[in-house]
Design a protein around this motif. Structure first.
Motif, mmCIF file in Angstrom:
data_model
loop_
_atom_site.group_PDB
_atom_site.id
_atom_site.type_symbol
_atom_site.label_atom_id
_atom_site.label_comp_id
_atom_site.label_asym_id
_atom_site.label_seq_id
_atom_site.Cartn_x
_atom_site.Cartn_y
_atom_site.Cartn_z
ATOM 1 N N THR A 143 89.682 85.975 -73.580
ATOM 2 C CA THR A 143 89.649 84.526 -73.784
ATOM 3 C C THR A 143 89.655 83.810 -72.445
ATOM 4 O O THR A 143 88.864 82.885 -72.223
ATOM 5 C CB THR A 143 90.838 84.062 -74.654
ATOM 6 O OG1 THR A 143 90.754 84.711 -75.928
ATOM 7 C CG2 THR A 143 90.820 82.568 -74.853
ATOM 8 N N VAL A 144 90.517 84.224 -71.532
ATOM 9 C CA VAL A 144 90.565 83.613 -70.200
ATOM 10 C C VAL A 144 89.231 83.795 -69.491
ATOM 11 O O VAL A 144 88.681 82.847 -68.920
ATOM 12 C CB VAL A 144 91.726 84.194 -69.353
ATOM 13 C CG1 VAL A 144 91.626 83.735 -67.900
ATOM 14 C CG2 VAL A 144 93.068 83.802 -69.950
ATOM 15 N N MET A 145 88.666 84.995 -69.548
ATOM 16 C CA MET A 145 87.387 85.266 -68.903
ATOM 17 C C MET A 145 86.295 84.349 -69.449
ATOM 18 O O MET A 145 85.546 83.732 -68.687
ATOM 19 C CB MET A 145 86.983 86.726 -69.110
ATOM 20 C CG MET A 145 85.603 87.047 -68.573
ATOM 21 S SD MET A 145 84.862 88.550 -69.278
ATOM 22 C CE MET A 145 84.743 88.115 -71.004
ATOM 23 N N LEU A 167 89.006 69.649 -69.149
ATOM 24 C CA LEU A 167 87.856 70.390 -69.654
ATOM 25 C C LEU A 167 88.251 71.831 -69.957
ATOM 26 O O LEU A 167 87.870 72.375 -70.999
ATOM 27 C CB LEU A 167 86.703 70.356 -68.648
ATOM 28 C CG LEU A 167 85.452 71.140 -69.042
ATOM 29 C CD1 LEU A 167 84.853 70.611 -70.338
ATOM 30 C CD2 LEU A 167 84.429 71.104 -67.914
ATOM 31 N N VAL A 168 89.015 72.443 -69.071
ATOM 32 C CA VAL A 168 89.459 73.826 -69.290
ATOM 33 C C VAL A 168 90.280 73.907 -70.573
ATOM 34 O O VAL A 168 90.075 74.804 -71.397
ATOM 35 C CB VAL A 168 90.270 74.356 -68.088
ATOM 36 C CG1 VAL A 168 90.857 75.731 -68.384
ATOM 37 C CG2 VAL A 168 89.412 74.414 -66.837
ATOM 38 N N TYR A 169 91.186 72.934 -70.777
ATOM 39 C CA TYR A 169 91.997 72.938 -71.998
ATOM 40 C C TYR A 169 91.113 72.774 -73.235
ATOM 41 O O TYR A 169 91.300 73.482 -74.227
ATOM 42 C CB TYR A 169 93.065 71.835 -71.960
ATOM 43 C CG TYR A 169 93.918 71.840 -73.206
ATOM 44 C CD1 TYR A 169 94.957 72.760 -73.352
ATOM 45 C CD2 TYR A 169 93.666 70.965 -74.253
ATOM 46 C CE1 TYR A 169 95.717 72.797 -74.507
ATOM 47 C CE2 TYR A 169 94.428 70.995 -75.410
ATOM 48 C CZ TYR A 169 95.448 71.905 -75.532
ATOM 49 O OH TYR A 169 96.196 71.941 -76.678
ATOM 50 N N ALA A 170 90.164 71.860 -73.185
ATOM 51 C CA ALA A 170 89.285 71.624 -74.339
ATOM 52 C C ALA A 170 88.475 72.877 -74.673
ATOM 53 O O ALA A 170 88.346 73.250 -75.847
ATOM 54 C CB ALA A 170 88.359 70.442 -74.062
ATOM 55 N N VAL A 171 87.952 73.532 -73.654
ATOM 56 C CA VAL A 171 87.172 74.753 -73.873
ATOM 57 C C VAL A 171 88.077 75.863 -74.405
ATOM 58 O O VAL A 171 87.708 76.575 -75.338
ATOM 59 C CB VAL A 171 86.447 75.190 -72.573
ATOM 60 C CG1 VAL A 171 85.834 76.579 -72.713
ATOM 61 C CG2 VAL A 171 85.381 74.161 -72.202
ATOM 62 N N ALA A 224 97.170 77.546 -81.778
ATOM 63 C CA ALA A 224 96.025 77.528 -80.864
ATOM 64 C C ALA A 224 96.212 76.468 -79.781
ATOM 65 O O ALA A 224 95.881 76.696 -78.613
ATOM 66 C CB ALA A 224 94.728 77.286 -81.633
ATOM 67 N N ALA A 225 96.781 75.318 -80.143
ATOM 68 C CA ALA A 225 97.014 74.247 -79.157
ATOM 69 C C ALA A 225 98.001 74.706 -78.088
ATOM 70 O O ALA A 225 97.813 74.432 -76.897
ATOM 71 C CB ALA A 225 97.518 72.990 -79.857
ATOM 72 N N VAL A 226 99.029 75.427 -78.499
ATOM 73 C CA VAL A 226 100.016 75.941 -77.537
ATOM 74 C C VAL A 226 99.405 77.060 -76.695
ATOM 75 O O VAL A 226 99.541 77.080 -75.475
ATOM 76 C CB VAL A 226 101.289 76.435 -78.265
ATOM 77 C CG1 VAL A 226 102.247 77.129 -77.306
ATOM 78 C CG2 VAL A 226 101.975 75.268 -78.966
ATOM 79 N N ASN A 227 98.706 77.974 -77.343
ATOM 80 C CA ASN A 227 98.081 79.078 -76.612
ATOM 81 C C ASN A 227 97.011 78.584 -75.647
ATOM 82 O O ASN A 227 96.799 79.184 -74.594
ATOM 83 C CB ASN A 227 97.492 80.097 -77.579
ATOM 84 C CG ASN A 227 98.558 80.955 -78.227
ATOM 85 O OD1 ASN A 227 99.627 81.166 -77.660
ATOM 86 N ND2 ASN A 227 98.283 81.436 -79.420
ATOM 87 N N THR A 236 94.735 77.891 -70.311
ATOM 88 C CA THR A 236 94.356 76.931 -69.270
ATOM 89 C C THR A 236 95.031 77.250 -67.949
ATOM 90 O O THR A 236 94.380 77.308 -66.903
ATOM 91 C CB THR A 236 94.706 75.490 -69.707
ATOM 92 O OG1 THR A 236 93.952 75.177 -70.875
ATOM 93 C CG2 THR A 236 94.413 74.482 -68.609
ATOM 94 N N LEU A 237 96.333 77.468 -67.983
ATOM 95 C CA LEU A 237 97.059 77.801 -66.750
ATOM 96 C C LEU A 237 96.513 79.074 -66.114
ATOM 97 O O LEU A 237 96.327 79.140 -64.899
ATOM 98 C CB LEU A 237 98.556 77.939 -67.032
ATOM 99 C CG LEU A 237 99.294 76.650 -67.376
ATOM 100 C CD1 LEU A 237 100.719 76.954 -67.814
ATOM 101 C CD2 LEU A 237 99.292 75.702 -66.195
#
Length: 122
Positions: free
Chosen positions: A34-36, A60-64, A88-91, A96-97
């Motif tokens: 997911t991060v990748m 943008l990173v959070y939205a994606v 999903a919002a928390v994850n 994002t981080l």
């Protein structure tokens, strides 16, 4: 042979992927993949989006990340109950981080090499 560390986890996950499909909904159900994917999508989207509207990169990173997580859960579970949306919002914050950190580390390494090359050390 036992592998240790984050790099080993990435290598093990990559080895488990089928050779005909690089990404599947099942493989996107892992943190690493997911991060990748988020890093790659943001790289592809950021510059074209900036021509239309300026969005801070972290937003943008959070939205994606949220979109990838929601789509993954939807296609794996056949729906999205409210509990999955909240999770999903928390994850997405964790993804994002991690995605921003990975990108920053890559950029710092490239910048360091440019400085070393300019100073005649590379």
């Amino acid at each position: 042979m036992q592998l240790f560390g984050a790099g080993a986890a990435v290598a093990e996950e990559a080895a488990a992927l089928p050779t005909t499909q690089f990404l599947t909904w099942e493989s996107l159900n892992t943190f690493t993949n997911t991060v990748m994917l988020v890093v790659l999508l943001v790289q592809a989207l950021k510059q074209p989006l900036d021509r239309i509207v300026k969005i801070p990169t972290r937003y943008l990173v959070y939205a994606v990340a949220l979109m990838v997580l929601l789509l993954t859960r939807y296609f794996l579970n056949g729906g999205l109950p409210p509990s999955e949306i909240v999770l999903a919002a928390v994850n997405a914050m964790l993804v994002t981080l991690s995605a921003v950190t990975v990108y920053d580390q890559i950029i710092q390494k490239v910048e360091r090499k440019k400085i070393e090359k300019a100073n005649g050390k590379g």
